[in-house]
Scaffold this motif. Structure first.
Motif, short mmCIF file in Angstrom:
data_model
loop_
_atom_site.label_atom_id
_atom_site.label_comp_id
_atom_site.label_asym_id
_atom_site.label_seq_id
_atom_site.Cartn_x
_atom_site.Cartn_y
_atom_site.Cartn_z
N GLN A 1 0.84 -1.19 0.00
CA GLN A 1 0.00 0.00 0.00
C GLN A 1 0.88 1.25 0.00
OE1 GLN A 1 -2.61 0.29 3.34
NE2 GLN A 1 -4.21 1.29 2.17
N GLY A 2 0.55 2.18 -0.84
CA GLY A 2 1.38 3.39 -0.98
C GLY A 2 2.00 3.47 -2.37
N MET A 3 2.21 2.30 -2.99
CA MET A 3 2.76 2.32 -4.36
C MET A 3 1.78 3.02 -5.31
SD MET A 3 4.36 -1.40 -4.97
CE MET A 3 5.60 -2.11 -3.91
N ASN A 4 0.49 2.92 -5.00
CA ASN A 4 -0.51 3.62 -5.81
C ASN A 4 -0.25 5.13 -5.83
OD1 ASN A 4 -1.24 3.31 -2.98
ND2 ASN A 4 -3.15 4.34 -3.43
N GLU A 5 0.26 5.66 -4.71
CA GLU A 5 0.54 7.10 -4.62
C GLU A 5 1.80 7.47 -5.42
OE1 GLU A 5 -1.51 9.10 -3.13
OE2 GLU A 5 -2.68 7.72 -1.90
N VAL A 6 2.67 6.48 -5.63
CA VAL A 6 3.91 6.74 -6.38
C VAL A 6 3.65 6.68 -7.88
CG1 VAL A 6 6.28 5.93 -6.80
CG2 VAL A 6 5.35 5.89 -4.47
N VAL A 7 2.79 5.75 -8.29
CA VAL A 7 2.54 5.61 -9.73
C VAL A 7 1.57 6.70 -10.23
CG1 VAL A 7 0.57 3.98 -9.66
CG2 VAL A 7 2.16 3.89 -11.56
N GLY A 8 0.69 7.19 -9.36
CA GLY A 8 -0.35 8.15 -9.76
C GLY A 8 0.15 9.38 -10.50
N PRO A 9 1.11 10.13 -9.92
CA PRO A 9 1.58 11.35 -10.60
C PRO A 9 2.28 11.07 -11.93
CG PRO A 9 2.11 11.42 -8.25
CD PRO A 9 1.63 10.03 -8.54
#
Length: 407
Positions: free
Chosen positions: A233-241
């Protein structure tokens, strides 16, 4: 708008176009330019990030063949990791008699193909839960992409799609508990404006894909190809931008391939920061604990009084810097500001040394409030950072960097 563009901004755009127009791009020159912010006009940022994240080669004559090869490779991943297992699952319901015991879905042998399939579903559900909530303050990720994946959407392909897999599986409570410590509740107050009902967002009709579904597919394929780390969890925040930057490129020839290009850039970035997500490395020199301590040792060198105050209040860096560092500040600011910080991060040769300086600058900029506050007030300040002017933070971090170089 064009009319409001300052002369200096126009000349910056011209400098970037000149640098990106060279047959052999000078990485050193591009880094220097990008470090002070990349213009968002004309798809310049999208192109710069692809170079700075070591995806596109600096020799432009190689781009056409390189991109064709990479995009074919990504299509291959889609076929092998999503479509073929999905076809096998769809067929299973039609012809029961040719299923051997070894491959029967109820066979609990860990090597059984279905055991893997169901284990993957647990990972998929966690990804699904996280990507549906990407940047809730923006409508972008809920909107349909102009380029739904034709391979995935092909009605000729009778297979269990990721969408169907999510609908047919229920998340077992214990899988959520397996998350990386501290990242389970990483939502900053900035991002918690969304209700958590299972149907937070309606799924778009067949033939349409929302941008979050594309991000889900990228993360699922990454998890399958990198079983050592899978999905945290948190990788979604890295790939988003990254995906947002590529999927809003005004040049359709680039925008059409935002999914594949994001996958490879995200993979490259993860190869540099994956140690942050791996618990066993926490105490090593490349682990997250070492980086968190570096934020405090840098603070100690630059503002001893503030450092001592935080020590005295027993405010440990893991209470706030864990999230700042692991997620590259993506949860502390709104998306356009995160992107601006990432311009400087990606452009810096030792990119995560600069991240430590940015974190230190964030502390120094609120020093007066921190020095005046008690433990509770200060924890609130650090969990919900009060300054939104990223340029101010970046300028202070650059000053710290210059001081360091001057020593």
């Amino acid at each position: 708008p064009e009319i409001n563009m300052s002369t200096s901004y126009k000349s910056r755009i011209a400098e970037f176009n000149c640098s990106l127009g060279e047959p052999k791009i000078s990485l050193q020159k591009l880094r220097k330019l990008s470090f002070n912010g990349i213009p968002s006009e004309g798809g310049i940022r999208s192109q710069c990030w692809k170079i700075l994240l070591n995806y596109l080669p600096t020799d432009q004559t190689l781009w056409a063949t390189f991109l064709e090869k990479q995009r074919k490779l990504y299509t291959q991943f889609l076929k092998e990791l999503i479509i073929q297992p999905g076809i096998a699952k769809a067929k299973l319901g039609l012809s029961r008699e040719d299923v051997t015991f070894e491959d029967h879905p109820l066979n609990t042998n860990p090597d059984s193909r279905w055991n893997t399939y169901f284990r993957d579903n647990e990972v998929l559900l966690q990804i699904d839960k996280d990507v549906r909530r990407l940047y809730p303050d923006m409508a972008f990720f809920q909107r349909p992409t102009d380029y739904p994946c034709r391979l995935i959407m092909d009605p000729e392909n009778e297979y269990e799609t990721l969408r169907k897999r999510v609908e047919q599986t229920t998340l077992k409570a214990q899988t959520v508990a397996r998350n990386r410590s501290g990242v389970t509740n990483v939502s900053s107050p900035l991002k918690t404006t969304v209700c958590n009902s299972p149907n937070e967002y309606e799924v778009l009709p067949n033939g349409c894909e929302a941008h979050w579904e594309v991000v889900e597919r990228i993360l699922f394929i990454f998890a399958k190809l990198n079983p050592g780390i899978a999905y945290v969890q948190g990788m979604n925040e890295v790939v988003g931008p990254i995906y947002y930057t590529f999927a809003t490129d005004p040049n359709d020839a680039w925008k059409e391939h935002a999914e594949a290009d994001t996958f490879f850039c995200f993979t490259n970035l993860m190869s540099e920061i994956k140690d942050n997500f791996i618990k066993s490395l926490d105490d090593s020199q490349c682990g997250i604990s070492y980086k968190m301590e570096s934020v405090y040792s840098t603070l100690k060198e630059n503002d001893l009084e503030l450092y001592l105050k935080l020590q005295e209040q027993n405010i440990k860096p893991q209470f706030f810097a864990f999230r700042w560092l692991t997620l590259l500040l993506s949860q502390e600011f709104l998306l356009p500001d995160v992107i601006q910080i990432w311009d400087s991060l990606f452009a810096d040769q030792n990119r995560f040394d600069f991240l430590i300086l940015v974190c230190c600058a964030m502390l120094i900029l609120i020093r007066d409030q921190l020095l005046a506050g008690d433990f509770t007030v200060n924890m609130r300040l650090l969990q919900d950072y009060p300054i939104s002017e990223t340029q101010l933070i970046l300028n202070r971090a650059k000053e710290l960097q210059d001081c360091k170089k001057g020593e």
